[in-house]
Structure formats: structure tokens, C-alpha cells
Write a protein that holds these residues in place. Structure first.
Motif, PDB file in Angstrom:
ATOM      1  N   PHE A 130       0.851  -1.184   0.000  1.00  0.00           N
ATOM      2  CA  PHE A 130       0.000   0.000   0.000  1.00  0.00           C
ATOM      3  C   PHE A 130       0.888   1.236   0.000  1.00  0.00           C
ATOM      4  N   GLU A 131       0.337   2.345  -0.484  1.00  0.00           N
ATOM      5  CA  GLU A 131       1.134   3.576  -0.472  1.00  0.00           C
ATOM      6  C   GLU A 131       1.002   4.272   0.877  1.00  0.00           C
ATOM      7  N   MET A 132       2.064   4.945   1.273  1.00  0.00           N
ATOM      8  CA  MET A 132       2.118   5.576   2.585  1.00  0.00           C
ATOM      9  C   MET A 132       2.508   7.042   2.413  1.00  0.00           C
ATOM     10  N   TRP A 133       1.689   7.949   2.950  1.00  0.00           N
ATOM     11  CA  TRP A 133       1.949   9.379   2.832  1.00  0.00           C
ATOM     12  C   TRP A 133       3.188   9.739   3.648  1.00  0.00           C
ATOM     13  N   LEU A 134       4.151  10.385   3.027  1.00  0.00           N
ATOM     14  CA  LEU A 134       5.394  10.748   3.706  1.00  0.00           C
ATOM     15  C   LEU A 134       5.217  12.017   4.530  1.00  0.00           C
ATOM     16  N   THR A 135       5.969  12.134   5.617  1.00  0.00           N
ATOM     17  CA  THR A 135       5.846  13.296   6.490  1.00  0.00           C
ATOM     18  C   THR A 135       6.281  14.581   5.797  1.00  0.00           C
ATOM     19  N   ALA A 136       7.129  14.478   4.791  1.00  0.00           N
ATOM     20  CA  ALA A 136       7.612  15.677   4.097  1.00  0.00           C
ATOM     21  C   ALA A 136       6.697  16.108   2.953  1.00  0.00           C
ATOM     22  N   GLY A 137       5.669  15.331   2.658  1.00  0.00           N
ATOM     23  CA  GLY A 137       4.794  15.661   1.545  1.00  0.00           C
ATOM     24  C   GLY A 137       3.890  16.845   1.838  1.00  0.00           C
ATOM     25  N   LEU A 138       3.711  17.716   0.859  1.00  0.00           N
ATOM     26  CA  LEU A 138       2.854  18.884   0.977  1.00  0.00           C
ATOM     27  C   LEU A 138       1.581  18.675   0.150  1.00  0.00           C
ATOM     28  N   TRP A 139       0.531  19.406   0.517  1.00  0.00           N
ATOM     29  CA  TRP A 139      -0.700  19.301  -0.247  1.00  0.00           C
ATOM     30  C   TRP A 139      -0.496  19.742  -1.693  1.00  0.00           C
ATOM     31  N   SER A 140       0.389  20.698  -1.906  1.00  0.00           N
ATOM     32  CA  SER A 140       0.695  21.146  -3.268  1.00  0.00           C
ATOM     33  C   SER A 140       1.356  20.025  -4.073  1.00  0.00           C
ATOM     34  N   ASP A 141       2.169  19.191  -3.415  1.00  0.00           N
ATOM     35  CA  ASP A 141       2.753  18.035  -4.101  1.00  0.00           C
ATOM     36  C   ASP A 141       1.670  17.053  -4.519  1.00  0.00           C
ATOM     37  N   TYR A 142       0.716  16.840  -3.624  1.00  0.00           N
ATOM     38  CA  TYR A 142      -0.403  15.954  -3.927  1.00  0.00           C
ATOM     39  C   TYR A 142      -1.189  16.484  -5.124  1.00  0.00           C
ATOM     40  N   GLU A 143      -1.456  17.796  -5.161  1.00  0.00           N
ATOM     41  CA  GLU A 143      -2.194  18.397  -6.270  1.00  0.00           C
ATOM     42  C   GLU A 143      -1.446  18.215  -7.582  1.00  0.00           C
ATOM     43  N   THR A 144      -0.118  18.382  -7.527  1.00  0.00           N
ATOM     44  CA  THR A 144       0.699  18.212  -8.729  1.00  0.00           C
ATOM     45  C   THR A 144       0.684  16.765  -9.196  1.00  0.00           C
ATOM     46  N   PHE A 145       0.781  15.854  -8.249  1.00  0.00           N
ATOM     47  CA  PHE A 145       0.825  14.434  -8.582  1.00  0.00           C
ATOM     48  C   PHE A 145      -0.460  13.969  -9.267  1.00  0.00           C
ATOM     49  N   LYS A 146      -1.620  14.384  -8.744  1.00  0.00           N
ATOM     50  CA  LYS A 146      -2.881  13.844  -9.251  1.00  0.00           C
ATOM     51  C   LYS A 146      -3.403  14.579 -10.490  1.00  0.00           C
ATOM     52  N   ALA A 147      -2.787  15.687 -10.845  1.00  0.00           N
ATOM     53  CA  ALA A 147      -3.252  16.454 -12.009  1.00  0.00           C
ATOM     54  C   ALA A 147      -3.053  15.654 -13.296  1.00  0.00           C
ATOM     55  N   PRO A 148      -3.984  15.731 -14.245  1.00  0.00           N
ATOM     56  CA  PRO A 148      -3.836  15.005 -15.515  1.00  0.00           C
ATOM     57  C   PRO A 148      -2.573  15.437 -16.253  1.00  0.00           C
ATOM     58  N   ILE A 149      -2.012  14.517 -17.007  1.00  0.00           N
ATOM     59  CA  ILE A 149      -0.864  14.815 -17.871  1.00  0.00           C
ATOM     60  C   ILE A 149      -1.398  15.284 -19.218  1.00  0.00           C
ATOM     61  N   THR A 150      -0.876  16.396 -19.696  1.00  0.00           N
ATOM     62  CA  THR A 150      -1.371  16.964 -20.951  1.00  0.00           C
ATOM     63  C   THR A 150      -0.434  16.642 -22.110  1.00  0.00           C
TER      64      THR A 150
END
Length: 224
Positions: A130-150
Motif C-alpha cells: 500500500f502507499e504511505m503518505w510521507l511526512t515531508a509531503g505537501l498538499w501542493s505536491d499531492y495536487e501536482t501528482f494527481k493532475a492530468p498529464i497533458t
């Protein structure tokens, strides 16, 4: 996007090692009429070096799980698995003997009939449990990760990212994967011009507002 993904999460390991025995002789050890014969969990002092000392009994007389299955299993997680199982590169027989050793000390009459586990780390469809959220991760990183690739030559979406890692509210859970799949499927439909709507529960930040007040987004689009 790759940097954001590496900052947001990593794959962790959570293995369950299942042992089916020829008979449930632990009932004889504790006494079938004794209170301890109905145990569900068994904790073994970690003096054997296996670190797999937390066992669960699936064959309880009260039929909570699978009565008469003669099955018990032991759980191990990332650090222990890496040190005890993965780095030494043990084969299945060696893993079985290593893990069973402490239990055998308590129940010497147990005979292993079947042994089973899933090698999540080396399974090409998972490479982890399973994936585990890292303590250094920011919400902005999450937004970047899940955004569609164009597409490189336009702003049109080419690849949509789904899975529980793309559902911030239920990160790491199966219902997060379900919510993310539902969201991305509707985003694809909206991108194709279909009228649709989707839940924003994945983007609800835990603790930021009342959990009951998550919203739906009207995707608009055509009449499709």
C-alpha cells in the motif's frame, strides 16, 4: 510530477503469512473447556529473532472467522520484512520455518499442512502492499501528482491519474481508490463533452471543515 510523487508517498509492505495445520492442537494445549481455548490473538515475546510475534487465530470456537479452518496467520511490516525476510533472500521453505519457529515452541504438536503468503514487493502488479503518505509531503505536491498529464503541444488532457494515492481524504484505503476511480471516470466523460458530475470528497482536507459538508461539482459539458 515525478518529484511530487516521490515527495508525497512511497510503497510500504504489509505481509500476512498464513499457516494451515493438520489439526488445531492449540485447543488441546489450552483445554477445550478453558477460556483461553477461544483466543483470537496471540502475542509471542520477541526473543526468537523473527519479529513475527503477533498471531491471529481464524479457527475460533465462536465462529467469528472460519471455524474448523485450522488456520493462524502472522503479520510483518516493512522494516522487519526487509531485515528478516527480503535482504537475506530466503526461499519459501526457509521463511516458513523461520516464522513458524516461535509458535512451534508454544505448540510443539502443530504440523504445518499448508503455508501461503503473497510476495507483494516482487509482484509486478503491486511492487508493494500500500502507499504511505510521507511526512515531508505537501498538499501542493499531492495536487501536482494527481493532475492530468497533458499533450506536449497543447493543453488537452492525455492521461488521468487515479488510485487511492490520488484521493487525499482516503489516502491508502480501498474506498479512496474507489472514490478516485469514480472521480477520474467522470473527468474523462466531462473532457469528452458529456454532462456529468463528481464528488469532491477526495480533495477534502481532513480537519479543515465539517466532514459532512463535502461538495459535488457539476461538470457541465454537452448533453451527450
Amino acid at each position: 510530477k515525478r518529484d511530487a510523487m516521490n515527495r508525497v508517498y512511497e510503497m510500504a509492505l504489509y505481509y500476512k503469512f498464513f499457516f494451515e495445520f493438520t489439526e488445531a492442537s492449540w485447543e488441546t494445549t489450552f483445554g477445550t473447556d478453558g477460556a483461553n481455548a477461544n483466543f483470537e490473538f496471540l502475542q509471542i515475546a520477541d526473543v526468537f529473532g523473527t519479529n513475527c510475534h503477533h498471531w491471529q487465530n481464524l479457527d475460533t470456537p465462536d465462529n467469528v472467522f472460519i471455524q474448523d479452518s485450522r488456520i493462524m496467520f502472522c503479520t510483518m511490516t516493512t522494516e522487519t520484512l526487509e531485515a528478516v525476510i527480503i535482504q537475506p533472500n530466503l526461499n519459501d521453505d526457509a521463511i516458513r520455518d523461520l516464522i513458524f519457529g516461535p509458535l512451534e515452541q508454544i505448540f510443539p504438536d502443530l504440523v504445518v499442512d499448508n503455508f501461503y503468503y503473497t510476495d507483494w514487493k516482487n509482484d509486478p502488479y503491486t511492487y508493494g502492499s500500500f502507499e504511505m503518505w510521507l511526512t515531508a509531503g505537501l498538499w501542493s505536491d499531492y495536487e501536482t501528482f494527481k493532475a492530468p498529464i497533458t499533450y506536449s503541444n497543447s493543453n488537452e488532457n492525455a492521461v488521468f491519474i487515479s488510485g487511492s494515492a490520488s484521493c487525499g481524504h482516503f489516502f491508502g484505503y480501498v474506498h479512496g481508490a474507489w472514490e478516485a476511480g469514480n472521480l477520474q471516470a467522470n473527468l474523462v466523460l466531462a473532457d469528452m463533452g458529456y454532462a456529468t458530475s463528481w464528488s469532491l470528497i477526495c480533495d477534502y482536507i481532513i480537519g479543515s471543515r465539517d466532514e459532512d459538508n463535502w461538495e459535488w461539482n457539476d461538470g457541465g459539458g454537452g448533453s451527450g
